[in-house]
Design a protein around this motif. Structure first.
Motif, short mmCIF file in Angstrom:
data_model
loop_
_atom_site.label_atom_id
_atom_site.label_comp_id
_atom_site.label_asym_id
_atom_site.label_seq_id
_atom_site.Cartn_x
_atom_site.Cartn_y
_atom_site.Cartn_z
N PRO A 50 43.12 50.11 34.96
CA PRO A 50 41.88 49.53 35.48
C PRO A 50 41.75 48.02 35.27
CG PRO A 50 41.41 51.58 34.37
CD PRO A 50 42.87 51.29 34.13
N GLU A 51 42.19 47.51 34.14
CA GLU A 51 42.04 46.07 33.86
C GLU A 51 42.97 45.21 34.73
OE1 GLU A 51 45.09 47.61 30.94
OE2 GLU A 51 43.15 48.33 31.67
N ARG A 52 43.98 45.81 35.35
CA ARG A 52 44.91 45.07 36.20
C ARG A 52 44.59 45.21 37.69
NH1 ARG A 52 46.72 41.07 34.92
NH2 ARG A 52 48.36 41.20 36.46
N GLN A 53 43.70 46.16 38.02
CA GLN A 53 43.36 46.37 39.42
C GLN A 53 42.65 45.14 39.98
OE1 GLN A 53 41.29 50.12 39.76
NE2 GLN A 53 43.05 51.26 38.99
N GLY A 54 43.10 44.68 41.12
CA GLY A 54 42.50 43.51 41.77
C GLY A 54 42.86 42.19 41.10
N ALA A 55 43.82 42.20 40.18
CA ALA A 55 44.13 41.00 39.40
C ALA A 55 45.05 40.02 40.12
CB ALA A 55 44.75 41.40 38.06
N ALA A 56 45.69 40.45 41.20
CA ALA A 56 46.62 39.55 41.87
C ALA A 56 46.78 39.94 43.34
CB ALA A 56 47.99 39.58 41.17
N PHE A 57 47.15 38.96 44.14
CA PHE A 57 47.41 39.19 45.56
C PHE A 57 48.29 38.05 46.03
CE2 PHE A 57 46.33 40.45 49.93
CZ PHE A 57 46.16 41.81 49.77
N ALA A 58 48.97 38.22 47.15
CA ALA A 58 49.86 37.19 47.66
C ALA A 58 49.82 37.13 49.17
CB ALA A 58 51.29 37.45 47.19
N CYS A 59 50.29 36.03 49.70
CA CYS A 59 50.50 35.92 51.14
C CYS A 59 51.74 35.07 51.37
CB CYS A 59 49.28 35.38 51.86
SG CYS A 59 48.72 33.75 51.40
N MET A 60 52.30 35.21 52.56
CA MET A 60 53.56 34.54 52.85
C MET A 60 53.62 34.06 54.29
SD MET A 60 56.02 37.86 52.96
CE MET A 60 56.95 37.85 54.48
#
Length: 144
Positions: A50-60
């Motif tokens: 739960p504490e890592r959910q939504g913690a990172a995202f990327a685009c390229m």
């Protein structure tokens, strides 16, 4: 000595996916495919603690030419001017009022996405005109 082949630009932010999707629209970038074994990024995210959910995202860059952008959640908010920022090159090769018109047109498009216009810096004999802006979390960038 080995030479660097790729660069990733990392943004600290409060809402990684929201900021990443903003920059996808600005730059024409795409969200990379989810990791192997997952049908979607949502499915991957749900597999995390739960504490890592939504913690990172990327685009390229879909062409593979531009740098990958990575967005990571941090607990603190932005409090000072960025030391590094992106220059979005929309006026390359243009000068004078033609350049300003191109900057203003792109500015209007980005405001619709949630960006904020800060200031037009007019050509000064050394630098061409550019437009200072902020993304949806207040990170500065330039339309150049």
């Amino acid at each position: 000595m080995a030479s660097v082949k790729q660069v990733q630009i990392t943004f600290d932010c409060a809402e990684p996916e929201r900021v990443a999707r903003f920059w996808c629209e600005v730059l024409g970038y795409v969200v990379p495919p989810p990791p192997k074994g997952f049908a979607s990024w949502d499915a991957f995210d749900r597999s995390l603690p739960p504490e890592r959910q939504g913690a990172a995202f990327a685009c390229m860059d879909p062409s593979g030419v531009g740098p990958r952008l990575f967005f990571q959640r941090v607990p603190e908010g932005k409090v000072v001017k960025n030391r590094v920022h992106l220059d979005v090159r929309v006026g390359t090769g243009l000068v004078g009022e033609e350049r300003v018109a191109a900057l203003e047109a792109e500015c209007a498009r980005l405001i619709e996405l949630g960006a904020v216009r800060l200031q037009l810096l007019r050509a000064d004999g050394f630098n061409e005109s550019c437009l200072l802006m902020q993304d949806i979390e207040g990170n500065e960038f330039c339309l150049d």
